[in-house]
Write a protein that holds these residues in place. Sequence first.
Motif, PDB file in Angstrom:
ATOM      1  N   ASP A  35       0.828  -1.199   0.000  1.00 16.83           N
ATOM      2  CA  ASP A  35       0.000   0.000   0.000  1.00 16.83           C
ATOM      3  C   ASP A  35       0.867   1.256   0.000  1.00 16.83           C
ATOM      4  OD1 ASP A  35      -2.029   1.799   0.285  1.00 16.83           O
ATOM      5  OD2 ASP A  35      -2.472   1.296   2.371  1.00 16.83           O
ATOM      6  N   GLY A  36       1.702   1.377  -1.044  1.00 16.36           N
ATOM      7  CA  GLY A  36       2.550   2.562  -1.127  1.00 16.36           C
ATOM      8  C   GLY A  36       3.819   2.404  -0.312  1.00 16.36           C
ATOM      9  N   VAL A  37       4.678   1.459  -0.744  1.00 12.05           N
ATOM     10  CA  VAL A  37       5.912   1.194   0.020  1.00 12.05           C
ATOM     11  C   VAL A  37       7.062   2.049  -0.511  1.00 12.05           C
ATOM     12  CG1 VAL A  37       7.678  -0.534   0.561  1.00 12.05           C
ATOM     13  CG2 VAL A  37       5.264  -1.163   0.635  1.00 12.05           C
ATOM     14  N   ASP A  38       7.707   2.755   0.406  1.00 17.81           N
ATOM     15  CA  ASP A  38       8.949   3.476   0.096  1.00 17.81           C
ATOM     16  C   ASP A  38      10.057   2.828   0.909  1.00 17.81           C
ATOM     17  OD1 ASP A  38       8.166   5.775  -1.602  1.00 17.81           O
ATOM     18  OD2 ASP A  38       6.864   6.173   0.118  1.00 17.81           O
ATOM     19  N   LEU A  39      11.080   2.378   0.225  1.00 11.52           N
ATOM     20  CA  LEU A  39      12.138   1.662   0.928  1.00 11.52           C
ATOM     21  C   LEU A  39      13.430   1.779   0.125  1.00 11.52           C
ATOM     22  CD1 LEU A  39      12.405  -0.263   3.413  1.00 11.52           C
ATOM     23  CD2 LEU A  39      12.145  -2.158   1.824  1.00 11.52           C
ATOM     24  N   HIS A  40      14.534   1.974   0.837  1.00 10.88           N
ATOM     25  CA  HIS A  40      15.812   2.146   0.145  1.00 10.88           C
ATOM     26  C   HIS A  40      16.862   1.285   0.833  1.00 10.88           C
ATOM     27  CE1 HIS A  40      13.990   5.480  -1.967  1.00 10.88           C
ATOM     28  NE2 HIS A  40      13.369   5.695  -0.813  1.00 10.88           N
ATOM     29  N   VAL A  41      17.616   0.556   0.033  1.00 10.93           N
ATOM     30  CA  VAL A  41      18.679  -0.299   0.579  1.00 10.93           C
ATOM     31  C   VAL A  41      19.980   0.131  -0.081  1.00 10.93           C
ATOM     32  CG1 VAL A  41      19.494  -2.672   0.885  1.00 10.93           C
ATOM     33  CG2 VAL A  41      17.034  -2.210   0.769  1.00 10.93           C
ATOM     34  N   ARG A  42      21.028   0.258   0.737  1.00  9.73           N
ATOM     35  CA  ARG A  42      22.312   0.692   0.177  1.00  9.73           C
ATOM     36  C   ARG A  42      23.250  -0.499   0.006  1.00  9.73           C
ATOM     37  NH1 ARG A  42      23.719   5.585   4.041  1.00  9.73           N
ATOM     38  NH2 ARG A  42      25.573   5.681   2.725  1.00  9.73           N
ATOM     39  N   GLN A  43      24.234  -0.303  -0.873  1.00  8.27           N
ATOM     40  CA  GLN A  43      25.230  -1.368  -1.081  1.00  8.27           C
ATOM     41  C   GLN A  43      25.846  -1.759   0.255  1.00  8.27           C
ATOM     42  OE1 GLN A  43      28.213  -0.196  -3.938  1.00  8.27           O
ATOM     43  NE2 GLN A  43      26.608   0.001  -5.469  1.00  8.27           N
ATOM     44  N   ASP A  44      26.027  -3.055   0.453  1.00  5.38           N
ATOM     45  CA  ASP A  44      26.624  -3.621   1.673  1.00  5.38           C
ATOM     46  C   ASP A  44      25.671  -3.652   2.859  1.00  5.38           C
ATOM     47  OD1 ASP A  44      28.867  -3.688   0.180  1.00  5.38           O
ATOM     48  OD2 ASP A  44      30.036  -2.292   1.392  1.00  5.38           O
ATOM     49  N   GLU A  45      24.463  -3.137   2.678  1.00  2.00           N
ATOM     50  CA  GLU A  45      23.550  -3.049   3.821  1.00  2.00           C
ATOM     51  C   GLU A  45      22.778  -4.361   3.991  1.00  2.00           C
ATOM     52  OE1 GLU A  45      20.401   0.118   5.730  1.00  2.00           O
ATOM     53  OE2 GLU A  45      20.484  -0.014   3.560  1.00  2.00           O
ATOM     54  N   VAL A  46      22.521  -4.698   5.259  1.00  2.00           N
ATOM     55  CA  VAL A  46      21.626  -5.823   5.558  1.00  2.00           C
ATOM     56  C   VAL A  46      20.356  -5.223   6.164  1.00  2.00           C
ATOM     57  CG1 VAL A  46      21.300  -7.942   6.867  1.00  2.00           C
ATOM     58  CG2 VAL A  46      23.567  -7.376   5.982  1.00  2.00           C
ATOM     59  N   LEU A  47      19.282  -5.261   5.391  1.00  2.00           N
ATOM     60  CA  LEU A  47      17.994  -4.761   5.877  1.00  2.00           C
ATOM     61  C   LEU A  47      17.154  -5.960   6.296  1.00  2.00           C
ATOM     62  CD1 LEU A  47      15.834  -2.487   6.183  1.00  2.00           C
ATOM     63  CD2 LEU A  47      15.056  -3.164   3.907  1.00  2.00           C
ATOM     64  N   VAL A  48      16.714  -5.952   7.538  1.00  2.00           N
ATOM     65  CA  VAL A  48      15.863  -7.041   8.032  1.00  2.00           C
ATOM     66  C   VAL A  48      14.430  -6.534   8.075  1.00  2.00           C
ATOM     67  CG1 VAL A  48      15.343  -8.527  10.000  1.00  2.00           C
ATOM     68  CG2 VAL A  48      17.722  -8.071   9.394  1.00  2.00           C
ATOM     69  N   ILE A  49      13.517  -7.324   7.499  1.00  2.00           N
ATOM     70  CA  ILE A  49      12.103  -6.943   7.524  1.00  2.00           C
ATOM     71  C   ILE A  49      11.358  -7.914   8.420  1.00  2.00           C
ATOM     72  CG2 ILE A  49      10.016  -6.592   6.162  1.00  2.00           C
ATOM     73  CD1 ILE A  49      11.747  -5.883   3.809  1.00  2.00           C
ATOM     74  N   ILE A  50      10.642  -7.358   9.388  1.00  2.00           N
ATOM     75  CA  ILE A  50       9.810  -8.192  10.246  1.00  2.00           C
ATOM     76  C   ILE A  50       8.367  -7.701  10.117  1.00  2.00           C
ATOM     77  CG2 ILE A  50      11.708  -8.640  11.836  1.00  2.00           C
ATOM     78  CD1 ILE A  50      10.501  -6.667  13.784  1.00  2.00           C
ATOM     79  N   GLY A  51       7.438  -8.513  10.572  1.00  2.00           N
ATOM     80  CA  GLY A  51       6.041  -8.081  10.508  1.00  2.00           C
ATOM     81  C   GLY A  51       5.106  -9.263  10.591  1.00  2.00           C
ATOM     82  N   PRO A  52       3.836  -9.006  10.938  1.00  2.00           N
ATOM     83  CA  PRO A  52       2.881 -10.096  11.090  1.00  2.00           C
ATOM     84  C   PRO A  52       2.594 -10.818   9.790  1.00  2.00           C
ATOM     85  CG  PRO A  52       1.868  -7.953  11.593  1.00  2.00           C
ATOM     86  CD  PRO A  52       3.283  -7.690  11.241  1.00  2.00           C
ATOM     87  N   SER A  53       2.037 -12.006   9.917  1.00  2.00           N
ATOM     88  CA  SER A  53       1.653 -12.799   8.756  1.00  2.00           C
ATOM     89  C   SER A  53       0.655 -12.006   7.901  1.00  2.00           C
ATOM     90  CB  SER A  53       1.014 -14.088   9.273  1.00  2.00           C
ATOM     91  OG  SER A  53       0.645 -14.875   8.185  1.00  2.00           O
ATOM     92  N   GLY A  54       0.898 -12.019   6.598  1.00  2.00           N
ATOM     93  CA  GLY A  54      -0.024 -11.332   5.687  1.00  2.00           C
ATOM     94  C   GLY A  54       0.244  -9.850   5.539  1.00  2.00           C
ATOM     95  N   SER A  55       1.334  -9.345   6.151  1.00  2.00           N
ATOM     96  CA  SER A  55       1.579  -7.900   6.084  1.00  2.00           C
ATOM     97  C   SER A  55       2.219  -7.468   4.767  1.00  2.00           C
ATOM     98  CB  SER A  55       2.441  -7.453   7.267  1.00  2.00           C
ATOM     99  OG  SER A  55       3.651  -8.180   7.312  1.00  2.00           O
ATOM    100  N   GLY A  56       2.642  -8.434   3.944  1.00  2.00           N
ATOM    101  CA  GLY A  56       3.156  -8.083   2.616  1.00  2.00           C
ATOM    102  C   GLY A  56       4.647  -8.292   2.434  1.00  2.00           C
ATOM    103  N   LYS A  57       5.295  -8.976   3.377  1.00  2.73           N
ATOM    104  CA  LYS A  57       6.759  -9.113   3.336  1.00  2.73           C
ATOM    105  C   LYS A  57       7.219  -9.899   2.096  1.00  2.73           C
ATOM    106  CE  LYS A  57       6.820 -11.238   7.350  1.00  2.73           C
ATOM    107  NZ  LYS A  57       5.357 -11.364   7.545  1.00  2.73           N
ATOM    108  N   SER A  58       6.586 -11.064   1.870  1.00  2.95           N
ATOM    109  CA  SER A  58       6.979 -11.875   0.707  1.00  2.95           C
ATOM    110  C   SER A  58       6.683 -11.129  -0.585  1.00  2.95           C
ATOM    111  CB  SER A  58       6.178 -13.183   0.635  1.00  2.95           C
ATOM    112  OG  SER A  58       6.513 -13.997   1.703  1.00  2.95           O
ATOM    113  N   THR A  59       5.544 -10.486  -0.632  1.00  2.00           N
ATOM    114  CA  THR A  59       5.172  -9.761  -1.852  1.00  2.00           C
ATOM    115  C   THR A  59       6.208  -8.673  -2.139  1.00  2.00           C
ATOM    116  OG1 THR A  59       2.858 -10.168  -1.309  1.00  2.00           O
ATOM    117  CG2 THR A  59       3.298  -8.501  -2.984  1.00  2.00           C
TER     118      THR A  59
END
Length: 255
Positions: A35-59
């Motif tokens: 629903d309108g995701v803004d997200l930025h990952v930089r080179q060498d960065e490890v971004l961990v995403i957590i969240g409840p089931s169905g929140s859209g992580k896999s998508t």
Amino acid sequence: MLKKALDSRTKTLGEEIIGLRGVRKTFPGGVLALDGVDLHVRQDEVLVIIGPSGSGKSTLLRCINGLEEIDAGEVTVDGLVLSERTRDAIRREVGMVFQSFNLFPHLTAVGNIMLAPRLVRRWSRRQTDEEAARLLDRVGLSGLGGRYPHQLSGGQQQRVAIARALAMRPRIMLFDEATSALDPEMIGEVLEVMKELALEGMSMVVVTHEMGFAREVGDRIALMDAGRIVEQALPESFFEDPRHERTRAFLSQIL
Ligand SMILES: Nc1ncnc2c1ncn2[C@@H]1O[C@H](COP(=O)(O)OP(=O)(O)OP(=O)(O)O)[C@@H](O)[C@H]1O
């Protein structure tokens, strides 16, 4: 030893390597997954995403490498805007590891690892055998290249899946709950391989419920809820700062 190295690392992050701007994704049937995701990952960065089931992580992960088409917004990977024209080039840059290892049962570990390089890069047998041995060593499976998936434990199969993703020499690795299907005693060996990759400077987006890993290895943590990134922070403040109310509420559910 590894933990110490991670604790003492002073990382300088590079340029943006993944960018999502206003990304929306609705599935047939009207489910609004992003629903309108803004997200930025930089080179060498490890971004961990957590969240409840169905929140859209896999998508979200699937949208980064073009496994799902987005309805609105923009995804850029390593300077390329994701489109039909750039999708194949982007997929070669991005390795993905799934919860279910998805190995071909009729191919050995080496056969699984080198399938894509043989087909896509047209490498010779000798090149691929050497590369497979190197990759197997990297994931701690030297000498097991001739085994079929059913002859390997779950943890070993997942490490083959990681080696397979690395075989295309990606610049980015996406992990979608890579340890969720494993017996508890096998989780550590897979997380260890992921840690090693992080130490080597791989840019990674990791969806996980493993909070120890998130704290120790993550450079930044993002909480997803109902198709949105609702909180983001460095691991220390994410877990400890009382202002991260939604994070606390989520963690109290899963811990
Ligand atoms: N192929 C699909 N068709 C229809 N709806 C889908 C599809 N894939 C995902 N969804 C829906 O989109 C929403 C987000 O799903 P997604 O799998 O991205 O969430 P998640 O946070 O990864 O969940 P989990 O932690 O359970 O894996 C959910 O409501 C899900 O039911």
